[in-house]
Design a protein around this motif. Structure first.
Motif, PDB file in Angstrom:
ATOM      1  N   PRO A  71       0.796  -1.236   0.000  1.00 18.27           N
ATOM      2  CA  PRO A  71       0.000   0.000   0.000  1.00 18.27           C
ATOM      3  C   PRO A  71       0.828   1.285   0.000  1.00 18.27           C
ATOM      4  CG  PRO A  71      -0.971  -1.596   1.488  1.00 18.27           C
ATOM      5  CD  PRO A  71       0.334  -2.187   1.034  1.00 18.27           C
ATOM      6  N   ASP A  72       2.024   1.244   0.585  1.00 20.32           N
ATOM      7  CA  ASP A  72       2.844   2.460   0.624  1.00 20.32           C
ATOM      8  C   ASP A  72       3.690   2.641  -0.626  1.00 20.32           C
ATOM      9  OD1 ASP A  72       4.801   0.539   0.938  1.00 20.32           O
ATOM     10  OD2 ASP A  72       5.331   1.096   2.992  1.00 20.32           O
ATOM     11  N   GLY A  73       3.556   1.757  -1.589  1.00 17.19           N
ATOM     12  CA  GLY A  73       4.284   1.890  -2.848  1.00 17.19           C
ATOM     13  C   GLY A  73       5.560   1.066  -2.932  1.00 17.19           C
ATOM     14  N   ARG A  74       5.985   0.465  -1.850  1.00 10.82           N
ATOM     15  CA  ARG A  74       7.163  -0.403  -1.909  1.00 10.82           C
ATOM     16  C   ARG A  74       6.832  -1.666  -2.688  1.00 10.82           C
ATOM     17  NH1 ARG A  74       8.923  -1.765   3.895  1.00 10.82           N
ATOM     18  NH2 ARG A  74       6.646  -1.655   4.210  1.00 10.82           N
ATOM     19  N   VAL A  75       7.843  -2.221  -3.363  1.00 12.19           N
ATOM     20  CA  VAL A  75       7.645  -3.431  -4.163  1.00 12.19           C
ATOM     21  C   VAL A  75       8.335  -4.601  -3.473  1.00 12.19           C
ATOM     22  CG1 VAL A  75       7.999  -4.545  -6.401  1.00 12.19           C
ATOM     23  CG2 VAL A  75       7.523  -2.084  -6.286  1.00 12.19           C
ATOM     24  N   LEU A  76       7.561  -5.612  -3.135  1.00  9.40           N
ATOM     25  CA  LEU A  76       8.105  -6.850  -2.575  1.00  9.40           C
ATOM     26  C   LEU A  76       8.465  -7.758  -3.737  1.00  9.40           C
ATOM     27  CD1 LEU A  76       8.637  -8.963  -0.324  1.00  9.40           C
ATOM     28  CD2 LEU A  76       6.216  -9.603  -0.515  1.00  9.40           C
TER      29      LEU A  76
END
Length: 476
Positions: A181-186
């Motif tokens: 949701p915060d824009g980080r990519v896992l």
């Protein structure tokens, strides 16, 4: 039971412009008519509204959208092929729709490792075709394969007609890529079969229906293509006989039973009435039918096994009649009859539908007890059971009485649900086997889920999506 929610949220023009700028104007849909395919679902039970449908073309664009959504506290509803049946992909409160069908690349096919890496918008049909091009099989199989997508299948943990042999969507994913949701990519696009480096985060997002993160790609497990397939359409006297036939098939064809589908005669009659080009596959009607499919790496011998199963079934009076497909076209006709069960019901008026699972051994008793419970509520209602007997997943649908008023019949939705789900609970089953929770079953979930498990689900939601921007009001 149409659910229509609130009008679209009015985004400030400058904020709307920032979202549009991420994907470009041609990939941002604000016109109401053009948005229509994204705002309703196949059964037209859920209708939504949205200020804009965003169609990102890259993972970076998805990340930028979610980062801005978190910063501005703007709710987002992820959407794949829009084939879901519980309302999970519809913007019920005027959220932005994040349509992922432009993420449609097959990034890699690795036949040596038996893996394939697909983006979320790749259709199931395209994934199966890509696997076939290297003589492999991607074993998920759904009637909506031409429109449902890999991202949607994983987000809902979809099942299908081959789950008996190969498992459901979760079973096919070795690794995934997810935008948080915060824009980080896992980046967990792992092709390894062995990786014991801490928590397995993959399974947090598979089946989460887009409430914890947005799946943008996945590494999928492939299997060798079968060298021989045999399919039979069988008339049986009862659901109990079908169950006994399933046991016989497993004994005689260990490891080769790919599908074992159960169908009530009423469903066959509806297919014959409303399904173009369909015909009765056996000379005489039977109370129940099963569709058996065997597949093997052996190039010969499988037909003899199927004939042996059917012959012993006849001897034990489990089988009344049967036909084995003699051609690919005939096999397709067998499957067409089965796959039309869901579609033809709309022509009969209202239908109260249930996607449930019980232990395989309990399927006949569940059906009989649910039929009795429904008859007490609506004596002339027409229960229609069909589905995946081999894994205990039954689509227990109730068609309105002939000539009844549709609206009046559907007003009994909650009563019928309660009666059917009580029988499911008695047999230790699940109220959602393969379609998910979405909106339709959200309020039922805390009543049937272990309270500790439900609390952990809420804890995970708060931890990963503290502002509640992802698919709000779905699942929890």
């Amino acid at each position: 039971m149409n659910i229509v929610e609130t009008p679209p949220k009015m985004l400030a023009p400058d904020l709307l412009g920032r979202f549009v700028a991420i994907v470009g104007e041609k990939n941002a849909i604000t016109d109401r008519d053009a948005q229509a395919p994204y705002l309703t679902e196949p059964r037209d039970m859920f209708r939504g509204t949205s200020p804009v449908v965003l169609r990102p073309g890259s993972v970076a664009e998805v990340a930028a959208i979610l980062k801005l959504a978190t910063e501005s506290a703007t709710a987002i509803v992820p959407q794949g092929g829009n084939t879901g049946l519980v309302g999970g992909q519809i913007p019920q409160h005027g959220e932005i729709v994040l349509a992922l069908n432009r993420l449609d690349r097959v990034r890699e096919v690795d036949p040596v490792s038996n893996t394939m890496t697909c983006e979320a918008g790749v259709t199931l049909l395209r994934a199966r075709e890509a696997a076939a091009e290297v003589d492999r099989l991607y074993p998920q199989l759904l009637p909506s394969e031409g429109s449902c997508t890999i991202g949607g299948n994983l987000s809902t943990n979809a099942g299908g007609t081959a789950a008996l042999a190969y498992g459901i969507a979760r079973s096919h994913a070795l690794g995934i890529e997810v935008v948080l949701p915060d824009g980080r990519v896992l980046n967990a696009l792992n092709k390894l079969k062995k990786d014991n480096t801490g928590y397995d985060l993959r399974d947090l997002f598979i089946g989460a229906e887009g409430t914890l993160g947005v799946i943008t790609a996945a590494v999928l497990r492939l299997v060798p293509r079968p060298r021989s397939i045999e399919t039979a359409f069988v008339g049986v006297p009862s659901a109990h006989a079908a169950l006994d036939l399933f046991g016989l098939a497993n004994e005689r064809a260990t490891g080769t039973v790919t599908s074992f589908e159960l169908m009530l005669r009423l469903g066959i009659e509806l297919v014959l009435r409303h399904g173009a080009g369909c015909r009765d596959l056996l000379p005489q009607p039977h109370p129940w039918y099963v569709l058996i499919e065997l597949s093997s790496q052996a190039r010969s011998g499988l037909r003899a096994v199927l004939e042996e199963i059917l012959a012993e079934g006849l001897e034990r009076r489990l089988v009344q009649d049967a036909t084995i497909a003699e051609s690919l076209d005939q096999t397709k006709m067998f499957w067409r009859v089965r796959e039309m069960f869901g579609e033809v019901q709309r022509h009969e008026g209202g239908s109260i539908k249930h996607d449930v699972s019980v232990p395989v051994a309990a399927v006949p008793d569940f059906i009989a007890e649910a039929d009795a419970a429904v008859a007490k509520l609506i004596p002339a209602a027409r229960p229609l059971s069909f589905g995946h007997l081999g894994d205990g997943n039954i689509h227990y649908n109730v068609a309105q009485p002939v000539g009844a008023d549709k609206a009046e019949f559907l007003s009994h939705w909650n009563e019928v649900n309660a009666a059917v789900f009580a029988v499911v609970a008695k047999h230790g089953g699940s109220i959602s086997a393969e379609h998910g929770i979405g909106v339709m079953k959200r309020d039922l979930l805390p009543k049937v889920k272990d309270p500790v498990a439900y609390d952990l689900m809420r804890t995970l939601k708060r931890a990963l999506d503290p502002q509640g921007i992802l698919n709000p009001g779905k699942v929890l």
